[in-house]
Design an enzyme around this catalytic site. Structure first.
Site, short mmCIF file in Angstrom:
data_model
loop_
_atom_site.label_atom_id
_atom_site.label_comp_id
_atom_site.label_asym_id
_atom_site.label_seq_id
_atom_site.Cartn_x
_atom_site.Cartn_y
_atom_site.Cartn_z
N CYS A 1 -6.93 -60.65 -35.86
CA CYS A 1 -7.75 -59.62 -36.52
C CYS A 1 -8.76 -58.97 -35.58
O CYS A 1 -8.64 -57.78 -35.27
CB CYS A 1 -8.49 -60.24 -37.71
SG CYS A 1 -7.37 -60.80 -38.99
N1 LIG Z 1 -4.30 -64.22 -40.11
C1 LIG Z 1 -5.48 -63.84 -40.57
O1 LIG Z 1 -6.47 -64.54 -40.42
C2 LIG Z 1 -5.64 -62.54 -41.32
C3 LIG Z 1 -6.80 -62.36 -42.08
C4 LIG Z 1 -6.96 -61.18 -42.78
C5 LIG Z 1 -5.99 -60.18 -42.69
N2 LIG Z 1 -4.88 -60.38 -41.93
C6 LIG Z 1 -3.89 -59.30 -41.90
O2 LIG Z 1 -2.84 -59.65 -42.78
C7 LIG Z 1 -1.56 -59.20 -42.28
C8 LIG Z 1 -0.62 -60.38 -42.12
O3 LIG Z 1 -1.16 -61.27 -41.16
P1 LIG Z 1 -0.67 -62.77 -41.02
O4 LIG Z 1 -1.66 -63.45 -40.16
O5 LIG Z 1 -0.36 -63.34 -42.36
O6 LIG Z 1 0.69 -62.55 -40.23
P2 LIG Z 1 1.86 -63.64 -40.01
O7 LIG Z 1 2.56 -63.22 -38.78
O8 LIG Z 1 1.30 -65.01 -40.12
O9 LIG Z 1 2.79 -63.42 -41.28
C9 LIG Z 1 3.52 -62.28 -41.50
C10 LIG Z 1 4.84 -62.66 -42.15
O10 LIG Z 1 5.54 -61.46 -42.45
C11 LIG Z 1 6.92 -61.65 -42.16
N3 LIG Z 1 7.49 -60.32 -41.96
C12 LIG Z 1 7.38 -59.50 -40.91
N4 LIG Z 1 7.99 -58.32 -41.15
C13 LIG Z 1 8.51 -58.42 -42.39
C14 LIG Z 1 9.24 -57.55 -43.22
N5 LIG Z 1 9.55 -56.32 -42.82
N6 LIG Z 1 9.64 -57.99 -44.42
C15 LIG Z 1 9.33 -59.24 -44.85
N7 LIG Z 1 8.60 -60.11 -44.12
C16 LIG Z 1 8.21 -59.69 -42.91
C17 LIG Z 1 6.93 -62.54 -40.94
O11 LIG Z 1 8.14 -63.24 -40.81
C18 LIG Z 1 5.75 -63.48 -41.26
O12 LIG Z 1 6.17 -64.61 -41.97
C19 LIG Z 1 -1.91 -58.48 -40.97
O13 LIG Z 1 -2.09 -57.14 -41.23
C20 LIG Z 1 -3.22 -59.11 -40.55
O14 LIG Z 1 -3.98 -58.25 -39.73
C21 LIG Z 1 -4.67 -61.55 -41.26
#
Ligand SMILES: NC(=O)c1ccc[n+]([C@@H]2O[C@H](COP(=O)([O-])OP(=O)(O)OC[C@H]3O[C@@H](n4cnc5c(N)ncnc54)[C@H](O)[C@@H]3O)[C@@H](O)[C@H]2O)c1
Length: 452
Positions: free
Chosen positions: A291
């Site tokens: 992030c």
């Molecule tokens: N990790 C954090 O602390 C956090 C906190 C707040 C917001 N975010 C935001 O949330 C979003 C997700 O982050 P995350 O950390 O969960 O990512 P992550 O990589 O842990 O998880 C994303 C998941 O999406 C799947 N994926 C990717 N493309 C896909 C598609 N087209 N269809 C279906 N599944 C798909 C991946 O396989 C993965 O399991 C990002 O935008 C991030 O910036 C993350």
């Protein structure tokens, strides 16, 4: 598979359209709505579990088969989601995972939680959002709510997703509903989790807002409605830019104090005694995680398109990304003080996760430090009970256990992540030379300890 229009028979008149809205709202409030969460990572899996816990039937959709199998067998891969809780929801038939997007036909509500990284050029990479939105459009039906939760630039929901969904011929706010609700989860935080972090929600139209607010009210402790999706998108970017800029400021103060031979940690601690108008941020070896190092650049990229240069963001980015170099230079100085060079020294990094007590190495500054020290000829190894193995495009390594012997063998131990499981007493007594980039050895006075 046929489109399962739960509003079949409802005419496309204004009355009929209101019935579409009322029907969806009723299904949500009665916990009858079926929910899909696309992307089952750090954000999506806790969210899916939270929806399931509040009584909804939830289907997680992911492109990674391993994650699908683990969810379906109740075997969690996200620390904040204990396997017992996952198993409880899966066992009760409230949660399942699949890779089959056609299951979207059965859904009333869809949350998109896919990754939003940066390209090498530091431009937003929204390809996962686009690919998820294509699937949603393919199976879009009347009476469906779609909410984007991925962090992204202001305008993504209105300018990117909305046209893709309206190309189907269905109209937003009438046939289907679209909103943005930023995910604010803080992995590893035991006090604030998905459920009790207030949920900011903005809809494309007032009806979109109303129905999205109704959904989150069922599962989250509090909901903060805002007037538009752009405001909701901007809220998240303000929060993360605020952190990035304040960390950038304190990192610059740390570099300044280093030159002026002032203990920055003591300065921050004393400044934090002010009961108003000051909030402590701490310097460190650099920003990490999915992030803070990334999100502000989504904002500056979009601002640039409007002819606005986001100077604080760029400056904070420069200062923060210089910190791993600073650490490497200070390690060189520390070794020099005992007549050693980086080249040929054995250097042990303590912690490679991007922050304490998590198992995530995305954007971790420890990886940069590892590579920079290796490039300068050091023999680098690491201890991190949360990261048994590092596999990146540039290098692979396996963790060592934190033992007296491992500490004694290192010419310099660099504390890169302040994991609470580390035995810092052992570190302080056995290491020959220490560079502490996190001030975990605060209060321990020894000429062998160097601090950021
Ligand atoms: N990790 C954090 O602390 C956090 C906190 C707040 C917001 N975010 C935001 O949330 C979003 C997700 O982050 P995350 O950390 O969960 O990512 P992550 O990589 O842990 O998880 C994303 C998941 O999406 C799947 N994926 C990717 N493309 C896909 C598609 N087209 N269809 C279906 N599944 C798909 C991946 O396989 C993965 O399991 C990002 O935008 C991030 O910036 C993350």
């Amino acid at each position: 598979m046929e489109r399962s229009d739960k509003t079949k028979g409802v005419r496309r008149t204004s009355e009929g359209r209101d019935a579409v809205f009322q029907n969806l709202k009723g299904r949500i409030e009665g916990r009858k709505a079926r929910i899909a969460v696309i992307g089952l990572g750090y954000v999506g899996l806790p969210l899916a579990v939270e929806f399931a816990r509040s009584g909804f039937r939830v289907t997680g959709i992911d492109t990674e088969k391993k994650k699908i199998d683990r969810v379906n067998s109740g075997n969690s891969y996200i620390r904040d989601v204990p396997s017992e809780e996952l198993l409880r929801e899966v066992g009760a038939g409230r949660l399942e995972a699949t890779g089959d997007f056609s299951r979207l036909l059965e859904m009333d509500c869809v949350s998109i939680c896919v990754p939003t990284p940066l390209r090498k050029t530091r431009d937003p990479d929204v390809s996962s959002i686009v690919s998820a939105a294509k699937q949603i459009a393919k199976y879009l039906h009347r009476g469906e709510l779609v909410v984007l939760e991925s962090t992204t630039y202001p305008g993504t929901t209105d300018e990117l997703i909305l046209p893709m969904l309206e190309e189907t011929g269905l109209k937003v706010g009438k046939d289907f509903f679209l909103g943005f609700s930023p995910e604010r989860v803080d992995p590893g935080n035991k006090k604030f989790m998905t459920k009790n972090i207030p949920k900011v929600v903005g809809g494309v139209t007032p009806k979109c807002s109303e129905v999205a607010v109704a959904l989150y009210k069922c599962s989250m402790s509090s909901v903060v409605p805002v007037s538009s999706t752009k405001v909701a998108e901007m809220v998240k970017l303000l929060e993360n830019t605020f952190r990035s800029v304040n960390i950038g400021l304190v990192n610059e103060i740390a570099l300044m104090c280093d030159k002026m031979k002032i203990d920055v940690w003591e300065v921050i601690e004393a400044a934090a005694s002010k009961p108003f108008g000051f909030m402590p941020f701490y310097p460190g070896p650099g920003l990490g995680g999915h992030c803070i190092p990334i999100d502000p650049f989504y904002l500056s990229w979009k601002a640039k398109l409007s002819g606005f240069e986001a100077r604080f963001i760029e400056l904070a980015g420069q200062v923060n990304s210089s910190m791993p170099y600073h650490v490497v230079n200070k390690v060189g100085e520390a070794l020099n003080s005992v007549r050693k060079s980086v080249n040929g020294s054995s250097i042990l990094l303590l912690g490679v996760a991007y922050k304490a007590d998590v198992d995530d190495i995305r954007e971790s500054p420890a990886l940069d430090i590892y590579q920079m020290l290796t490039a300068r000829g050091a023999e680098v190894s690491y201890c991190d009970p949360h990261i048994p193995e590092i596999k990146t495009d540039s290098f692979c390594a396996k963790a060592k256990p934190l033992t007296a012997d491992v500490l004694e063998r290192a010419d310099c131990v660099v504390i890169t992540t302040a994991h609470s499981v580390f035995d810092y007493k052992l570190v302080a007594s056995k290491a020959k030379l220490i560079f502490d980039s996190r001030n975990v050895l605060k209060g321990v006075r020894s000429s062998k300890i160097w601090r950021l």
